[in-house]
Design an enzyme around this catalytic site. Sequence first.
Site, PDB file in Angstrom:
ATOM      1  N   LYS A  22      53.992 -12.806 -10.443  1.00 31.12           N
ATOM      2  CA  LYS A  22      54.914 -13.916 -10.662  1.00 31.12           C
ATOM      3  C   LYS A  22      54.939 -14.842  -9.446  1.00 31.12           C
ATOM      4  O   LYS A  22      54.881 -16.074  -9.580  1.00 31.12           O
ATOM      5  CB  LYS A  22      56.305 -13.373 -10.949  1.00 31.12           C
ATOM      6  N   HIS A 817      33.183   3.220 -46.940  1.00 36.79           N
ATOM      7  CA  HIS A 817      33.024   4.679 -46.972  1.00 36.79           C
ATOM      8  C   HIS A 817      34.170   5.415 -47.653  1.00 36.79           C
ATOM      9  O   HIS A 817      33.964   6.225 -48.548  1.00 36.79           O
ATOM     10  CB  HIS A 817      32.867   5.220 -45.549  1.00 36.79           C
TER      11      HIS A 817
END
Length: 865
Positions: A22, A817
């Site tokens: 920050k 599948h």
Amino acid sequence: MTTYALAFQDIDRSASAIVGGKGANLGELARIAGVHVPDGFCVTTDAFRAIARDHRELDGLLGELARLPATAQSAIRETSARIRAVIEATAMPAAVASAIAEHVEGHAYAVRSSATAEDLPTASFAGQHDTYLNVVGADSVLAHVRRCWASLFTDRAVAYRLQHRIDHRRVEMAVVIQRMVFPEVAGILFTADPITSNRRVSSIDASFGLGEAVVSGLVNADTYRVRDGAIVDKQISAKQRMIVPASGGGTAEGTIERAIEPERQHDQALSDAQIVSLERLGRTIEAHFGSPQDIEWCLAGGELFIVQSRPITTLYPIPDATDQAPHVYISVGHAQMMTDAMRPLGLSFWLMTTPASMRTAGGRLFVDVAPMLASPARAAVVDTLGQGDPLVKDALTTILDRGFVPPAPPTEKPAALRGVFGPPQPIDDDPAIVAGLIERSQASIAAMQREIGTKSGPALFDFILRDIDELKRQLHEPQSIAAIRAGMGAAAWLNEHVKQWLGDTNAADALSQSAPNNITSEMGLALLDVADAIRPYPQVVAYLQHARDDTFFDGLATLDGGPEAGAALGGFLVTYGMRCAGEIDVTRTRWAESPTTLVPLILGNVKMFAPGESRRRFEHGRRGALAKERDVLERLRQLPDGEHKATDTQQAIRRLRIFIGYREYPKYAMVQRYFEYRKAILREAARLAHDAGDVYFLTFAELAEVVRTGVLDARIVDERRAAYAFYDTLAPPRVMTSEGEIVRGSYQRAHLPAGALVGLPVSTGVIEGRARVVARMADAVLEPGDILVTAFTDPSWTPLFVSIKGLVTEVGGLMTHGAVIAREYGLPAVVGVEGATARIADGQRIRVNGTDGYVELLDPGDPRI
């Protein structure tokens, strides 16, 4: 040199190790022309180290915290609270206090935590550490600095680090001390739409008073959306409360809530001109940092101030493009049932294998279908690409309806469509065709296996490149493709005509059970045979519960029945040992390398089934298919023109049973080759004394160069390992555009039960049972009658299918599948259920309707599970 405090003007983005993420971002923001940042300074990590250094009690508590598993939430809370209390009670060294006090003037300040693992491209830590507003006086500032240090160990911050695999000891806390601005309006600006991820759309939240009301969710803020400098949407909310400084910013500290006057509650917080100015300012900041930003801003005295900017870490990366043209990307992983992130070596092998033009983003593969969508055959393209996955079709339709992809000039030939949507090749209904395809493929693989063992160094990589050409030739051999299309075409014909003539839905599901030559369904039955070989020997069963991979077969050999068990499992691994979860990624560990992966499945089969279950199951499916065929043909013969209908249907059934099983074979053959490539590369890495985990983070070409030169750049490996860890936390989209927008399709279906979860029906039938929500196959503990709920399945999951009664997945299509094997085994299945693993509780009783495609939640689930 030890520095305890630095002014913003002395900080840039390179200072994150000193002032945290920050603080570094604020220092960088202060350097951008036209960006107004309130004055301030940072208390550095040197100051934090000054109180933490040689602190025995704190060191001991950190050790305790590091040893706790993420699941020990109560212990984590208790230990974290003790650490916070120790930090707040620790006296601040005089030199630190003096350095801070020198920068404090007669103003009110915001005191904000700024950790070194904060506001990073891959982890924002937004809201995880503490912020204090309207702090007045040096003594109060010092007290709040200690509280910020302690907030490094809030429960939420500790949990966040555990989630992102960040070491507690490696994170340090700096503190931002910034002059307070008392705004009329404040809020948040995202330079990419946080809902759609569109990078061209900015989203602004705004409300009256301090921005804390918006950040904390106290108010329903106004929301404005801006695209290319124009406001495209405004939502004006009823803003009932706001946060303001206590005593209006005088000597009283802190903030208070205050009601907003009723006549102002529906006022637009920012004017249209201010909205556009703020969006322009956000684009300036974004361009400076080089990535979309989450920006906190405030408006005071008619001037816009920026009080924080961090990367937006939740956006999915966009595939690179070399132009500004519109692109539409479809996920390859959703089609291949492997949406996990892949390492660079795995990605490069897949890129070498496929002829399609693919791009990578976020460790996944995507295909740009914009050229096809621009063609005159766009409607057919959407239908074909969406076959089996209505969510893809609906998303592509939305994109076309918006006009995002302009049509190609009428004279331009749709070259991209040839070979993809070409007419099917004719093929005879002859079982010998499939047998011949498999025989030729296995002969080619056997020849490759003999030769690859003789190769090393650069010659090995040259050989693999040549063999991949052979693999591609076999994958795209016309007769092989024709065989796959024949099976799929027969299934589609049967489903359409039997429903039209008899009203039966998805008749091909029952007709395809126990079809020959399905290598994947045979694998599940083969593991039942392994259980039969183990079941008579209690010592072997007990041994498997504690077996280790490195001594697996050696330990078996000494037991009563061990040689028999070893032979059965060894035979299984010869045929199927190249498989694993995520098998299209060559970097994934195979069953043959880690046989203990199969142990839970084997022991489950030993427990749940009697000897001979594989034969009974196969025969049950075969008889069921024959019975369905007789039933359909008999009923058809009763219809007008019934003999003709029955003859055509019988021919389609024969075609279905000859070819439908072969669809699973080409991928099996590819994975066989991949396993040989993998073993050879690992041998080469060992010869060069490189760790396998390192070579996975190189592309094939880079690894070949390392083998040639013997030089491996560890920095590249470290960077890519960190990127992979981040990518692994992201969920890839099915469909996205070059603007970064994730376009989500929806199912168009009505008349469903209230609360039903909608998906794609892929295997008919209705079943009720207990949901078992499983993230990894190795973690599955199943009982008879359970319904498997998971994100996706690939062939490695097939052995589980013999133990379940139904299937629900988040990803999948009609011919993927899970759908194929569910039909083969006669399991009702619904795939493509968005958020199924989060919306269905483990242990909950559910009803799966595989005919109409939805899941009903019947009870809240058993909390003991």
